[in-house]
Design a protein around this motif. Structure first.
Motif, PDB file in Angstrom:
ATOM      1  N   TYR A 151      -9.616 -38.222  11.073  1.00 48.08           N
ATOM      2  CA  TYR A 151     -10.241 -39.377  11.712  1.00 48.08           C
ATOM      3  C   TYR A 151      -9.236 -40.503  11.924  1.00 48.08           C
ATOM      4  O   TYR A 151      -9.225 -41.162  12.971  1.00 48.08           O
ATOM      5  N   LEU A 152      -8.380 -40.729  10.952  1.00 51.01           N
ATOM      6  CA  LEU A 152      -7.386 -41.781  11.087  1.00 51.01           C
ATOM      7  C   LEU A 152      -6.472 -41.505  12.279  1.00 51.01           C
ATOM      8  O   LEU A 152      -6.228 -42.393  13.110  1.00 51.01           O
ATOM      9  N   ASP A 153      -6.000 -40.291  12.387  1.00 47.42           N
ATOM     10  CA  ASP A 153      -5.106 -39.929  13.492  1.00 47.42           C
ATOM     11  C   ASP A 153      -5.818 -40.019  14.841  1.00 47.42           C
ATOM     12  O   ASP A 153      -5.240 -40.486  15.834  1.00 47.42           O
ATOM     13  N   GLU A 154      -7.086 -39.586  14.871  1.00 44.45           N
ATOM     14  CA  GLU A 154      -7.817 -39.606  16.145  1.00 44.45           C
ATOM     15  C   GLU A 154      -8.153 -41.034  16.586  1.00 44.45           C
ATOM     16  O   GLU A 154      -8.098 -41.344  17.776  1.00 44.45           O
ATOM     17  N   ILE A 155      -8.484 -41.896  15.649  1.00 36.84           N
ATOM     18  CA  ILE A 155      -8.737 -43.293  15.996  1.00 36.84           C
ATOM     19  C   ILE A 155      -7.477 -43.930  16.572  1.00 36.84           C
ATOM     20  O   ILE A 155      -7.512 -44.656  17.571  1.00 36.84           O
ATOM     21  N   LYS A 156      -6.341 -43.649  15.959  1.00 44.54           N
ATOM     22  CA  LYS A 156      -5.077 -44.171  16.482  1.00 44.54           C
ATOM     23  C   LYS A 156      -4.801 -43.635  17.886  1.00 44.54           C
ATOM     24  O   LYS A 156      -4.295 -44.354  18.753  1.00 44.54           O
ATOM     25  N   ARG A 157      -5.149 -42.369  18.105  1.00 42.82           N
ATOM     26  CA  ARG A 157      -4.840 -41.742  19.396  1.00 42.82           C
ATOM     27  C   ARG A 157      -5.781 -42.199  20.499  1.00 42.82           C
ATOM     28  O   ARG A 157      -5.370 -42.400  21.645  1.00 42.82           O
ATOM     29  N   LEU A 158      -7.063 -42.410  20.157  1.00 39.23           N
ATOM     30  CA  LEU A 158      -8.078 -42.654  21.184  1.00 39.23           C
ATOM     31  C   LEU A 158      -8.366 -44.124  21.444  1.00 39.23           C
ATOM     32  O   LEU A 158      -8.991 -44.449  22.450  1.00 39.23           O
ATOM     33  N   THR A 159      -7.941 -45.009  20.555  1.00 41.16           N
ATOM     34  CA  THR A 159      -8.287 -46.418  20.713  1.00 41.16           C
ATOM     35  C   THR A 159      -7.056 -47.294  20.502  1.00 41.16           C
ATOM     36  O   THR A 159      -5.995 -46.832  20.096  1.00 41.16           O
ATOM     37  N   SER A 160      -7.253 -48.581  20.780  1.00 37.20           N
ATOM     38  CA  SER A 160      -6.195 -49.566  20.528  1.00 37.20           C
ATOM     39  C   SER A 160      -6.475 -50.347  19.252  1.00 37.20           C
ATOM     40  O   SER A 160      -5.950 -51.438  19.048  1.00 37.20           O
ATOM     41  N   ALA A 161      -7.333 -49.806  18.397  1.00 36.21           N
ATOM     42  CA  ALA A 161      -7.730 -50.512  17.180  1.00 36.21           C
ATOM     43  C   ALA A 161      -6.541 -50.725  16.247  1.00 36.21           C
ATOM     44  O   ALA A 161      -5.565 -49.975  16.256  1.00 36.21           O
ATOM     45  N   ASP A 162      -6.643 -51.769  15.447  1.00 36.48           N
ATOM     46  CA  ASP A 162      -5.677 -52.034  14.388  1.00 36.48           C
ATOM     47  C   ASP A 162      -6.124 -51.240  13.168  1.00 36.48           C
ATOM     48  O   ASP A 162      -7.173 -51.498  12.596  1.00 36.48           O
ATOM     49  N   VAL A 163      -5.337 -50.233  12.788  1.00 34.07           N
ATOM     50  CA  VAL A 163      -5.732 -49.301  11.729  1.00 34.07           C
ATOM     51  C   VAL A 163      -4.837 -49.471  10.518  1.00 34.07           C
ATOM     52  O   VAL A 163      -3.608 -49.443  10.630  1.00 34.07           O
ATOM     53  N   GLN A 164      -5.469 -49.639   9.352  1.00 34.76           N
ATOM     54  CA  GLN A 164      -4.738 -49.778   8.092  1.00 34.76           C
ATOM     55  C   GLN A 164      -5.289 -48.789   7.085  1.00 34.76           C
ATOM     56  O   GLN A 164      -6.494 -48.566   7.015  1.00 34.76           O
TER      57      GLN A 164
END
Length: 226
Positions: A151-164
């Motif tokens: 999920y972490l990798d997919e969120i980074k790939r699919l969105t421009s969200a700031d992920v920590q």
């Protein structure tokens, strides 16, 4: 802060409504730590008399700031700045105070009229584009197994969200609470969700639990948040 009422000033000639002036001044004083958590504010009658304005205007401002989580209004105790956790969250979400102060200092050095500068900035935003949208902030807590990493990798790939990502075992409870307060959505394993729910509820945040990499609807839910 004693005599905090002396800090306020209103300008009846300003294009900004009186209630906006007072509300933004209180936010500024809190953001710059001139008003600290727990500090008392003047009563509505005191501040209205001092500024020669209607008491209902002050009452409305205090009520709005209470809804925003910046003030506490308690019968018999008056109006006070909210607790440290709420104020820290506010400052993390509004980091512009120092930048604004620096901009105004530079404008003064150039002998620019501050009212003209601020109104021109507002007009610029209206004319040439929407305000920049803040990226949603995701906090992945203790996500070391395959489903979390997926999920972490997919969120980074699919969105421009700031992920920590965060390992709470290496943090104090205070630091963990601060990190949760700064996030929009918290993602964690199901076995940790119950432990973290209390902190998320206090911060008004959403917790999403991760189970299997085949849970595509959950991933879509995450993307919709972004």
């Amino acid at each position: 802060m004693e005599n905090s009422g002396a800090l306020f000033n209103v300008d009846t000639r300003s294009p900004l409504p009186i209630h906006v002036q007072i509300k933004e001044q209180i936010k500024w004083l809190i953001g710059k730590e001139l008003l600290k958590p727990g500090d008392p504010l003047p009563s509505t009658n005191q501040l209205a008399d001092q500024l020669s304005i209607n008491r209902n205007t002050i009452q409305s401002v205090y009520a709005q700031l209470k809804e925003d989580g910046l003030l506490l209004m308690q019968k018999g105790r008056g109006t006070r700045v909210a607790d440290e956790r709420q104020i820290e969250r506010f400052k993390m979400d509004h980091p512009h105070f120092a930048f604004t102060e620096k901009m105004i200092e530079e404008a003064r050095k150039e002998n620019l009229a501050l009212d003209d500068l601020l109104l021109s900035g507002f007009a610029y935003v209206q004319l040439f584009g929407e305000r920049q949208q803040r990226k949603p902030r995701y906090l992945f807590i203790e996500c070391k197994d395959s489903s979390c990493i997926f999920y972490l990798d997919e969120i980074k790939r699919l969105t421009s969200a700031d992920v920590q990502s965060l390992d709470i075992s290496s943090l104090s409870e205070e630091d963990a609470i601060r990190a949760i307060g700064a996030a929009d959505v918290i993602v964690t394993r199901s076995d940790l969700a119950e432990k973290l729910q209390k902190f998320a509820d206090e911060a008004g945040k959403t917790i999403i639990t991760v189970g299997s990499t085949r849970d595509v609807p959950l991933l879509l839910n995450l993307v919709r948040h972004s």
